[in-house]
Design a protein around this motif. Sequence first.
Motif, PDB file in Angstrom:
ATOM      1  N   SER A  53       0.975  -1.167   0.163  1.00 54.92           N
ATOM      2  CA  SER A  53      -0.486   0.083   0.108  1.00 54.92           C
ATOM      3  C   SER A  53       1.099   1.328  -0.203  1.00 54.92           C
ATOM      4  O   SER A  53       0.282   2.528  -0.824  1.00 54.92           O
ATOM      5  N   GLY A  54       2.277   0.883   0.711  1.00 54.25           N
ATOM      6  CA  GLY A  54       2.893   2.473   0.733  1.00 54.25           C
ATOM      7  C   GLY A  54       2.631   3.393   2.015  1.00 54.25           C
ATOM      8  O   GLY A  54       2.885   3.768   2.093  1.00 54.25           O
ATOM      9  N   VAL A  55       1.687   2.605   2.721  1.00 53.43           N
ATOM     10  CA  VAL A  55       1.535   2.833   3.766  1.00 53.43           C
ATOM     11  C   VAL A  55       1.470   2.974   5.000  1.00 53.43           C
ATOM     12  O   VAL A  55       2.489   1.644   4.855  1.00 53.43           O
ATOM     13  N   SER A  56       2.319   3.881   5.955  1.00 49.44           N
ATOM     14  CA  SER A  56       3.033   3.716   6.909  1.00 49.44           C
ATOM     15  C   SER A  56       2.161   2.449   8.086  1.00 49.44           C
ATOM     16  O   SER A  56       1.672   1.951   7.781  1.00 49.44           O
ATOM     17  N   ARG A  57       3.513   1.681   8.735  1.00 49.60           N
ATOM     18  CA  ARG A  57       2.450   1.008   9.936  1.00 49.60           C
ATOM     19  C   ARG A  57       1.569   1.427  10.851  1.00 49.60           C
ATOM     20  O   ARG A  57       0.941   1.392  10.879  1.00 49.60           O
ATOM     21  N   ALA A  58       2.568   2.652  11.219  1.00 52.09           N
ATOM     22  CA  ALA A  58       1.925   3.386  11.929  1.00 52.09           C
ATOM     23  C   ALA A  58       0.401   3.726  11.516  1.00 52.09           C
ATOM     24  O   ALA A  58      -0.523   3.550  12.266  1.00 52.09           O
ATOM     25  N   ALA A  59       0.900   4.286  10.322  1.00 52.86           N
ATOM     26  CA  ALA A  59      -1.069   4.949   9.635  1.00 52.86           C
ATOM     27  C   ALA A  59      -2.246   3.619   9.694  1.00 52.86           C
ATOM     28  O   ALA A  59      -3.069   3.534   9.867  1.00 52.86           O
ATOM     29  N   LEU A  60      -1.588   2.669   9.509  1.00 53.44           N
ATOM     30  CA  LEU A  60      -2.138   1.026   9.437  1.00 53.44           C
ATOM     31  C   LEU A  60      -2.309   0.569  10.536  1.00 53.44           C
ATOM     32  O   LEU A  60      -3.981   0.423  10.381  1.00 53.44           O
ATOM     33  N   TYR A  61      -1.871   0.868  11.421  1.00 54.67           N
ATOM     34  CA  TYR A  61      -1.929   0.435  12.542  1.00 54.67           C
ATOM     35  C   TYR A  61      -3.230   1.220  13.348  1.00 54.67           C
ATOM     36  O   TYR A  61      -3.924   0.655  14.180  1.00 54.67           O
ATOM     37  N   ARG A  62      -3.296   2.910  12.984  1.00 52.76           N
ATOM     38  CA  ARG A  62      -3.812   3.656  13.705  1.00 52.76           C
ATOM     39  C   ARG A  62      -4.844   3.335  13.068  1.00 52.76           C
ATOM     40  O   ARG A  62      -6.767   3.651  13.600  1.00 52.76           O
ATOM     41  N   ARG A  63      -5.788   3.423  11.468  1.00 54.91           N
ATOM     42  CA  ARG A  63      -6.578   2.864  10.989  1.00 54.91           C
ATOM     43  C   ARG A  63      -7.214   1.236  11.150  1.00 54.91           C
ATOM     44  O   ARG A  63      -8.179   1.501  11.928  1.00 54.91           O
ATOM     45  N   TRP A  64      -6.729   0.564  11.559  1.00 52.64           N
ATOM     46  CA  TRP A  64      -7.105  -0.760  12.021  1.00 52.64           C
ATOM     47  C   TRP A  64      -6.275  -1.526  12.546  1.00 52.64           C
ATOM     48  O   TRP A  64      -5.489  -2.494  12.466  1.00 52.64           O
ATOM     49  N   PRO A  65      -6.301  -1.255  13.692  1.00 49.62           N
ATOM     50  CA  PRO A  65      -6.300  -2.412  15.198  1.00 49.62           C
ATOM     51  C   PRO A  65      -6.119  -3.456  15.019  1.00 49.62           C
ATOM     52  O   PRO A  65      -4.861  -4.547  15.048  1.00 49.62           O
ATOM     53  N   SER A  66      -7.105  -4.062  13.978  1.00 48.95           N
ATOM     54  CA  SER A  66      -6.957  -5.699  14.103  1.00 48.95           C
ATOM     55  C   SER A  66      -7.073  -5.919  12.505  1.00 48.95           C
ATOM     56  O   SER A  66      -7.910  -5.254  12.115  1.00 48.95           O
ATOM     57  N   LEU A  67      -6.485  -7.064  11.898  1.00 49.01           N
ATOM     58  CA  LEU A  67      -5.813  -6.981  10.289  1.00 49.01           C
ATOM     59  C   LEU A  67      -7.397  -7.614  10.739  1.00 49.01           C
ATOM     60  O   LEU A  67      -8.281  -7.822   9.331  1.00 49.01           O
ATOM     61  N   THR A  68      -8.191  -8.759  11.387  1.00 47.59           N
ATOM     62  CA  THR A  68      -9.498  -9.493  11.175  1.00 47.59           C
ATOM     63  C   THR A  68     -10.685  -7.952  10.295  1.00 47.59           C
ATOM     64  O   THR A  68     -11.105  -8.543   9.548  1.00 47.59           O
ATOM     65  N   THR A  69     -10.788  -7.426  11.027  1.00 50.15           N
ATOM     66  CA  THR A  69     -11.624  -6.137  11.016  1.00 50.15           C
ATOM     67  C   THR A  69     -11.680  -5.381   9.140  1.00 50.15           C
ATOM     68  O   THR A  69     -12.311  -5.544   8.431  1.00 50.15           O
ATOM     69  N   LEU A  70     -10.004  -5.257   8.774  1.00 51.88           N
ATOM     70  CA  LEU A  70      -9.579  -5.038   7.983  1.00 51.88           C
ATOM     71  C   LEU A  70      -9.041  -5.963   6.002  1.00 51.88           C
ATOM     72  O   LEU A  70      -9.837  -5.542   5.210  1.00 51.88           O
ATOM     73  N   ILE A  71      -9.477  -7.437   7.062  1.00 49.72           N
ATOM     74  CA  ILE A  71      -9.236  -8.461   6.006  1.00 49.72           C
ATOM     75  C   ILE A  71     -11.667  -8.673   5.335  1.00 49.72           C
ATOM     76  O   ILE A  71     -11.854  -8.755   4.562  1.00 49.72           O
ATOM     77  N   ALA A  72     -12.265  -8.790   6.847  1.00 44.62           N
ATOM     78  CA  ALA A  72     -13.479  -8.402   6.230  1.00 44.62           C
ATOM     79  C   ALA A  72     -13.959  -7.661   5.937  1.00 44.62           C
ATOM     80  O   ALA A  72     -15.076  -7.848   4.361  1.00 44.62           O
ATOM     81  N   ALA A  73     -13.454  -5.945   6.032  1.00 45.95           N
ATOM     82  CA  ALA A  73     -13.827  -4.600   4.689  1.00 45.95           C
ATOM     83  C   ALA A  73     -13.722  -5.080   3.482  1.00 45.95           C
ATOM     84  O   ALA A  73     -14.292  -5.069   2.591  1.00 45.95           O
ATOM     85  N   ALA A  74     -12.208  -5.833   3.284  1.00 44.85           N
ATOM     86  CA  ALA A  74     -11.340  -5.888   2.506  1.00 44.85           C
ATOM     87  C   ALA A  74     -12.428  -6.966   1.233  1.00 44.85           C
ATOM     88  O   ALA A  74     -13.097  -6.764  -0.126  1.00 44.85           O
ATOM     89  N   LEU A  75     -12.808  -8.704   2.400  1.00 39.14           N
ATOM     90  CA  LEU A  75     -13.664  -9.131   1.179  1.00 39.14           C
ATOM     91  C   LEU A  75     -14.945  -8.314   1.346  1.00 39.14           C
ATOM     92  O   LEU A  75     -15.943  -8.823   0.282  1.00 39.14           O
TER      93      LEU A  75
END
Lengths: 212, 212
Positions: A53-75
């Motif tokens: 994504s080119g997004v920083s690790r910090a920005a990713l964690y801030r927006r999506w504290p859980s990979l699970t909800t990120l994957i659910a949203a992507a699906l």
Amino acid sequence: MITAVAQDAVGAAVRRRPGRPRDEDIDGQIVAATLEIIDAGEEVTVSRVVARSGVSRAALYRRWPSLTTLIAAALDVGRMVPPEYPDDVDLRDALFDGLGLGESGVALSVAASGYAEERFRQRIRLVMSDRALQKAYWQSHVSRRRVPLLNALRAGVARGELRPDLDVDACFDAIAGTAYYQIVVRGDRMDDPAVAARLRAAVEVIWRGMVV
Amino acid sequence: MITAVAQDAVGAAVRRRPGRPRDEDIDGQIVAATLEIIDAGEEVTVSRVVARSGVSRAALYRRWPSLTTLIAAALDVGRMVPPEYPDDVDLRDALFDGLGLGESGVALSVAASGYAEERFRQRIRLVMSDRALQKAYWQSHVSRRRVPLLNALRAGVARGELRPDLDVDACFDAIAGTAYYQIVVRGDRMDDPAVAARLRAAVEVIWRGMVV
């Protein structure tokens, strides 16, 4: 006429400052990268999402504290909660149309392209290996898409058109379940005419069992 | 009384020669090793099956030219084709009982133990990532388990108890699909009383739609 959605878009454009990506851009980049990783059949990890994504690790964690909800949203990208039905909707038509909409709805949306079907199969694979993801996806996505049809069926019960003791959730499960069975158990493709015929026959039987 | 099964067992014991394992032993070792690999969540490869089973690579290839059919057989261990129903079976009872048998049958067989449920989830995961395995499993295992109930339903149509135009395959898909939906989409456990209630409600609706 400027719709609420258009107003939001205008507002977002006005708020945009050069040199600093909008929050929506960042979220879009993160979700798109996640989907690419899923479509490639790779495991979604923080490092991979950061790299793609080119997004920083910090920005990713801030927006999506859980990979699970990120994957659910992507699906769920590309799918939406269908609008509520009008009061005078023909419920039988709604059930048949529902096979092309929402979740009962695997049918036509999956038939639309071979690619969508592969993503569907990948989604089932993912949720079968991760019950927390499955529950998150059910609660925040699938169950919400069911609401309009369930509301229409409840109204049909209240009007006396459907049986007073009807379990509308169970009816939805039966219709959607028939569609899932074609892909998950039979391994058929949703654009197979024999599948469409079986789905129509099943909905016909279920509908007869629902009316007074 | 010596049953046919007991006679077979005696015959096998008599045929057995010390120092050389029986074919059935070898097959049993191969299938058991395959199942252990699946249960461990590892990918089934020839090398892993050879290592775990102690059977030679040549013997493995001779018996199972395709890993796909071996995996399909392993996934089906402990399940069997139910017997044909008697002519005077109560079809409504058979449908409800069917939720504990055969394939419609995810329900009780899965509820029986948490371990069985994990294997079920693992099986779905495997067939979703390999359509050839899915088709092999459907043709050689799942579709065969459906036959007795489908035959009983066809007899019900012939007797005039069920609707003359009934698509019995679609009815089976609807009932089995409702059960699959609970695990595959809702992510519920089959021993959840709410799941059992939904299944009963769905079968009730489907049955009403099937009768004349």
